[in-house]
Design a protein around this motif. Structure first.
Motif, PDB file in Angstrom:
ATOM      1  N   ALA A 200      21.140 -58.667 -11.809  1.00  0.00           N
ATOM      2  CA  ALA A 200      20.305 -59.370 -13.262  1.00  0.00           C
ATOM      3  C   ALA A 200      18.562 -59.237 -13.034  1.00  0.00           C
ATOM      4  CB  ALA A 200      20.959 -60.815 -13.004  1.00  0.00           C
ATOM      5  N   LEU A 201      18.533 -58.510 -11.120  1.00  0.00           N
ATOM      6  CA  LEU A 201      17.027 -58.903 -10.793  1.00  0.00           C
ATOM      7  C   LEU A 201      16.724 -57.348 -11.456  1.00  0.00           C
ATOM      8  CD1 LEU A 201      14.151 -58.435  -8.836  1.00  0.00           C
ATOM      9  CD2 LEU A 201      16.677 -57.525  -7.091  1.00  0.00           C
ATOM     10  N   TRP A 202      18.083 -55.531 -11.021  1.00  0.00           N
ATOM     11  CA  TRP A 202      17.543 -54.954 -11.974  1.00  0.00           C
ATOM     12  C   TRP A 202      17.139 -54.999 -13.136  1.00  0.00           C
ATOM     13  CZ3 TRP A 202      16.663 -50.427  -9.077  1.00  0.00           C
ATOM     14  CH2 TRP A 202      16.620 -49.480 -10.307  1.00  0.00           C
ATOM     15  N   LYS A 203      18.340 -55.544 -14.048  1.00  0.00           N
ATOM     16  CA  LYS A 203      17.845 -55.359 -15.252  1.00  0.00           C
ATOM     17  C   LYS A 203      16.740 -55.502 -15.778  1.00  0.00           C
ATOM     18  CE  LYS A 203      20.317 -57.614 -20.522  1.00  0.00           C
ATOM     19  NZ  LYS A 203      21.447 -58.837 -20.254  1.00  0.00           N
ATOM     20  N   SER A 204      16.044 -56.986 -15.557  1.00  0.00           N
ATOM     21  CA  SER A 204      14.944 -57.171 -15.210  1.00  0.00           C
ATOM     22  C   SER A 204      13.166 -57.061 -14.510  1.00  0.00           C
ATOM     23  CB  SER A 204      14.562 -59.069 -16.109  1.00  0.00           C
ATOM     24  OG  SER A 204      15.642 -60.117 -15.946  1.00  0.00           O
ATOM     25  N   TYR A 205      13.834 -56.440 -13.772  1.00  0.00           N
ATOM     26  CA  TYR A 205      12.402 -55.923 -12.901  1.00  0.00           C
ATOM     27  C   TYR A 205      12.968 -54.455 -12.531  1.00  0.00           C
ATOM     28  CZ  TYR A 205      10.632 -60.236 -13.100  1.00  0.00           C
ATOM     29  OH  TYR A 205      10.226 -61.400 -13.641  1.00  0.00           O
ATOM     30  N   GLY A 206      13.943 -54.027 -12.910  1.00  0.00           N
ATOM     31  CA  GLY A 206      13.886 -52.398 -12.313  1.00  0.00           C
ATOM     32  C   GLY A 206      13.070 -51.083 -12.122  1.00  0.00           C
ATOM     33  N   HIS A 207      11.851 -51.369 -12.933  1.00  0.00           N
ATOM     34  CA  HIS A 207      11.164 -50.667 -13.012  1.00  0.00           C
ATOM     35  C   HIS A 207      10.232 -50.490 -11.721  1.00  0.00           C
ATOM     36  CE1 HIS A 207      10.052 -53.642 -15.618  1.00  0.00           C
ATOM     37  NE2 HIS A 207       8.373 -54.350 -14.399  1.00  0.00           N
ATOM     38  N   LEU A 208      10.801 -51.833 -11.335  1.00  0.00           N
ATOM     39  CA  LEU A 208       9.641 -51.972 -10.010  1.00  0.00           C
ATOM     40  C   LEU A 208      10.219 -51.722  -8.496  1.00  0.00           C
ATOM     41  CD1 LEU A 208       7.644 -55.618 -11.054  1.00  0.00           C
ATOM     42  CD2 LEU A 208       7.002 -53.562 -11.733  1.00  0.00           C
ATOM     43  N   ILE A 209      12.227 -51.167  -8.801  1.00  0.00           N
ATOM     44  CA  ILE A 209      12.603 -50.901  -7.644  1.00  0.00           C
ATOM     45  C   ILE A 209      12.329 -49.530  -7.617  1.00  0.00           C
ATOM     46  CG2 ILE A 209      14.414 -51.585  -6.657  1.00  0.00           C
ATOM     47  CD1 ILE A 209      14.550 -53.877  -8.248  1.00  0.00           C
ATOM     48  N   ASP A 210      11.803 -49.198  -6.486  1.00  0.00           N
ATOM     49  CA  ASP A 210      12.088 -47.493  -6.092  1.00  0.00           C
ATOM     50  C   ASP A 210      13.012 -47.150  -5.550  1.00  0.00           C
ATOM     51  OD1 ASP A 210       8.814 -47.059  -6.945  1.00  0.00           O
ATOM     52  OD2 ASP A 210       8.908 -48.599  -4.944  1.00  0.00           O
ATOM     53  N   TYR A 211      14.026 -47.623  -4.466  1.00  0.00           N
ATOM     54  CA  TYR A 211      14.896 -47.242  -4.063  1.00  0.00           C
ATOM     55  C   TYR A 211      15.664 -48.089  -3.899  1.00  0.00           C
ATOM     56  CZ  TYR A 211      11.500 -44.374  -2.084  1.00  0.00           C
ATOM     57  OH  TYR A 211      10.210 -43.465  -1.827  1.00  0.00           O
ATOM     58  N   VAL A 212      17.500 -47.814  -4.192  1.00  0.00           N
ATOM     59  CA  VAL A 212      19.172 -48.939  -4.147  1.00  0.00           C
ATOM     60  C   VAL A 212      19.507 -47.897  -2.803  1.00  0.00           C
ATOM     61  CG1 VAL A 212      20.820 -49.403  -4.972  1.00  0.00           C
ATOM     62  CG2 VAL A 212      18.354 -48.790  -6.736  1.00  0.00           C
TER      63      VAL A 212
END
Length: 305
Positions: A200-212
Motif C-alpha cells: 500500500a505504501l509502495w502504491k502511493s509513495y513508491g516514487h519517494l522510496i530509493d531502495y527495497v
C-alpha cells in the motif's frame, strides 16, 4: 509549423506518462552495500567493518523506536528514541567514519521486531499527530548524528494498511522536502500482513522510496539458488520499478546462506544486470567470523565484470 508539432508531441507524452507513474528503469547493476548495525549490543564499531573503496556503503543504525522506556514500554505515537548501541555508535563515530571514507553514508532504521522483549508495534493515535511527532523527533536525531537517510522496518502493526501508508509516506515526503534526508528505504518480507502494508505504501509513495531492502533471509533455511531467484523475480514484480536488494543473515540461520549459494545467485543476477545491491543483517553477528561475508559481498559488487 515546427512549433505546432513540438506542442503536439509534448501533449501526447504528457497524456500517456502520468507524473505519478513509476517507470521501470533499464536493467542495471549497482555497487551498493548496506549493513544493519548496533541492534545486538555486541560492541561492534563502524571501524570494525571492512570498507572497500570501490563500493557505496550504507551503515543502518538499528533501531530508532517510538516507544517510551520510562515504565513497561508504551507507545508514544511517533516520538522516537534511540535503541541502538549508542555508546559505540555515537555522533562523533558517525562523523569520523564519514570523514575517513567518502563512500560511506549512515542511516537509521525505524521499528524492528522487538523492544524490551516485546513486539515493537506501529500504533499511531492518528495520522496527523504521528507524522508531526515523527518528523520532529527524527529530525532532531538525524541532525544530532549527521545521518543521511532512513529505513522503514516495522514488522508488527496496529492499524490498517492505509494508515501505515499515509504515516510513513508523509514522513518520508516531509523529511525529503525539508532536506533532512537524501534517501529512504523499506524492509518488507514475505508475510501477508507485512506485505499488505508495504505494498500500500509502495502504491502511493513508491516514487519517494530509493531502495527495497527485501528480507530474503526470512524465507526458510535450506532455500535453494533456484528458489531464491524465483523469490527475487516475485518481489521485483511486487515492487515494480524499485531497486530490490538481495540479502542474507550473517549467522546463516535462515534463507539462502553465503555457504549454500547466495553468491552464486548474486552472480546470476549480475549477469542479468539485476543486482541492485546487497545488504546484511547484521554487523553485530558478523563480528564473530571476522566479517568474512562483508569482504566477499563488497568484492563481488566492486568487480565491474
Amino acid at each position: 509549423m515546427e512549433l505546432l508539432k513540438l506542442l503536439i508531441t509534448l501533449f501526447i507524452l504528457q497524456a500517456f506518462v502520468p507524473s505519478t507513474t513509476l517507470i521501470q528503469a533499464a536493467p542495471t547493476n549497482s555497487n551498493l552495500f548496506r549493513e544493519y548495525i548496533g541492534a545486538m549490543f555486541k560492541s561492534v564499531r563502524f571501524t570494525d567493518v571492512p570498507i572497500n573503496p570501490d563500493v557505496e556503503l550504507h551503515f543502518i543504525l538499528s533501531f530508532a523506536i517510538d516507544y517510551d522506556t520510562s515504565s513497561s514500554p508504551s507507545p508514544t505515537n511517533g516520538k522516537f528514541n534511540i535503541f541502538w548501541d549508542s555508546a559505540n555508535l555515537s555522533p562523533s563515530e558517525v562523523s569520523s567514519i564519514k570523514r575517513r571514507h567518502s563512500n560511506v553514508k549512515v542511516a537509521l532504521s525505524l521499528g524492528g521486531d522487538t523492544v524490551a522483549s516485546r513486539f515493537a508495534y506501529f500504533s499511531p493515535s492518528s495520522v496527523d499527530s504521528w507524522v508531526s511527532n515523527a518528523v520532529s523527533s527524527l529530525t532532531r536525531i538525524i541532525k544530532e548524528y549527521n545521518l543521511d537517510g532512513i529505513d522503514i522496518d516495522y514488522e508488527h502493526f496496529h492499524g490498517d494498511p492505509h494508515t501505515f501508508s499515509e504515516c510513513i509516506g508523509r514522513l518520508i515526503s516531509t523529511l525529503k522536502r525539508n532536506k533532512v534526508i537524501s534517501f529512504a528505504s523499506i524492509a518488507p518480507y514475505d508475510d501477508e500482513q507485512v506485505q499488505k502494508r508495504y505494498l500500500a505504501l509502495w502504491k502511493s509513495y513508491g516514487h519517494l522510496i530509493d531502495y527495497v531492502n527485501f528480507q530474503f533471509y526470512a524465507y526458510d533455511k535450506g532455500t535453494t539458488v533456484s528458489q531464491f531467484m524465483n523469490y527475487f523475480m516475485t518481489q521485483t514484480s511486487n515492487y515494480n520499478g524499485g531497486k530490490v536488494l538481495v540479502s542474507f543473515l550473517s549467522d546463516g540461520s535462515r534463507g539462502l546462506s553465503p555457504d549454500d549459494g547466495f553468491f552464486t545467485a548474486c552472480s546470476r543476477l549480475k549477469s542479468q544486470k539485476k543486482l541492485h545491491g546487497i545488504f546484511i543483517w547484521c554487523a553485530d553477528d558478523s563480528k564473530a567470523n571476522g566479517f568474512l561475508y562483508e569482504k566477499q559481498s563488497q568484492a563481488l559488487l566492486a568487480n565491474p565484470h
